[in-house]
Design an enzyme around this catalytic site. Structure first.
Site, PDB file in Angstrom:
ATOM      1  N   LYS A   8       0.853  -1.195   0.000  1.00 18.86           N
ATOM      2  CA  LYS A   8       0.000   0.000   0.000  1.00 18.86           C
ATOM      3  C   LYS A   8       0.885   1.239   0.000  1.00 18.86           C
ATOM      4  CE  LYS A   8       1.079   1.261   4.358  1.00 18.86           C
ATOM      5  NZ  LYS A   8       1.755   2.543   4.719  1.00 18.86           N
ATOM      6  N   GLY A  97       4.011  -1.242   3.784  1.00 15.38           N
ATOM      7  CA  GLY A  97       3.242  -2.276   4.480  1.00 15.38           C
ATOM      8  C   GLY A  97       3.661  -3.688   4.151  1.00 15.38           C
ATOM      9  N   ASP A 131      -1.830  -1.691  10.043  1.00 14.34           N
ATOM     10  CA  ASP A 131      -2.102  -1.705   8.598  1.00 14.34           C
ATOM     11  C   ASP A 131      -2.751  -3.005   8.130  1.00 14.34           C
ATOM     12  OD1 ASP A 131      -0.945   0.785   8.402  1.00 14.34           O
ATOM     13  OD2 ASP A 131       0.954   0.054   7.582  1.00 14.34           O
TER      14      ASP A 131
END
Length: 257
Positions: A8, A97, A131
């Site tokens: 991400k 992430g 996350d």
């Protein structure tokens, strides 16, 4: 089975306040990217993990191991082992992430095999990392709290290119830098305005609202990252360039028309 653990970027990221639990409240706009780790996974008689390239962190401290143990504890399904081979493509400690994406992919695999409802697996994911919950589903979402309070939006279709800067930045240290410099930290932009601008290809408004608060502390310690961002901003057809997370990956969003 082959899993793709998609990373991400944060199209917008601000730190709103410090919490009593020593974490921070953030406001962010998460966006999935095409870059991913590859995970080959199957049930096995014994627990086996290997990674290419080899990871510097031990298996006992790996977030994948953590996610498996929390899954077992929370669901009561203890009687299984996994054989996992991780092909690490996402930068480690790069703000995309990577570890959380791996944990989310493995959680998704276990959820499917043990028929765990989405609501329950989301709850489990929040115990692993802030996350992970977003990365379980992916797409586009506003994140609040530690990043685990999510408002999923119609996914944006963006052309994003990431630049791995090969610095492993300590997120905890960068939060401490923000705390230490709180009075001089600037906060601006609006993730909702940014979302609508990107959705409608409004480049001017998108430029005005793209923001990452961590640039103010990270760029002081890593001036090459600031220079890279400034160089990218000169590229033709760019909407904006930004650092993701607490660094060190820089990315650009490219106009598609």
């Amino acid at each position: 089975m082959h899993l793709k653990a998609f990373g991400k970027v944060n199209l917008y990221l601000d730190v709103i306040s410090r919490r009593k639990d020593n974490y921070h409240n953030i406001l962010t706009l998460f966006q999935s990217i095409n870059e991913h780790d590859d995970i080959f996974i199957e049930f096995s008689k014994s627990e086996i993990f290997e990674s290419e390239p080899p990871l510097t962190i031990s298996w006992d401290k790996n977030i994948i191991k953590k996610s498996i143990e929390i899954f077992k504890k929370e669901t009561g399904f203890y009687n299984f082992n996994l054989k996992i081979k991780l092909i690490k493509n996402l930068p480690v400690g790069g703000g995309v992430g990577g570890g959380s994406a791996d944990a989310a992919a493995v959680l998704g695999f276990l959820s499917n095999n043990f028929n765990i409802p989405e609501k329950d697996i989301f709850e489990i994911s929040s115990k692993i990392g802030s996350d992970v919950r977003f990365l379980l589903k992916g797409g586009t979402a506003i994140g609040r709290g530690k990043g685990e309070i999510l408002e999923f939006l119609e996914p944006l279709k963006l052309n994003i290119q990431i630049y791995n800067m090969n610095y492993k930045i300590d997120t905890k240290k960068m939060y401490e830098k923000i705390d230490q410099n709180w009075e001089s930290i600037n906060h601006f932009g609006d993730p909702y305005k940014l979302y609508e601008a990107l959705k409608n290809n409004d480049i001017i408004t998108a430029k005005q609202n793209a923001f990452n608060v961590f640039e103010q502390v990270v760029f002081k310690e890593y001036p090459k990252l600031k220079q890279k961002k400034e160089d990218i901003e000169k590229d033709e057809g760019i909407i904006f360039a930004l650092m993701t997370g607490s660094g060190s990956t820089i990315y650009k969003v490219i106009a598609t028309n």
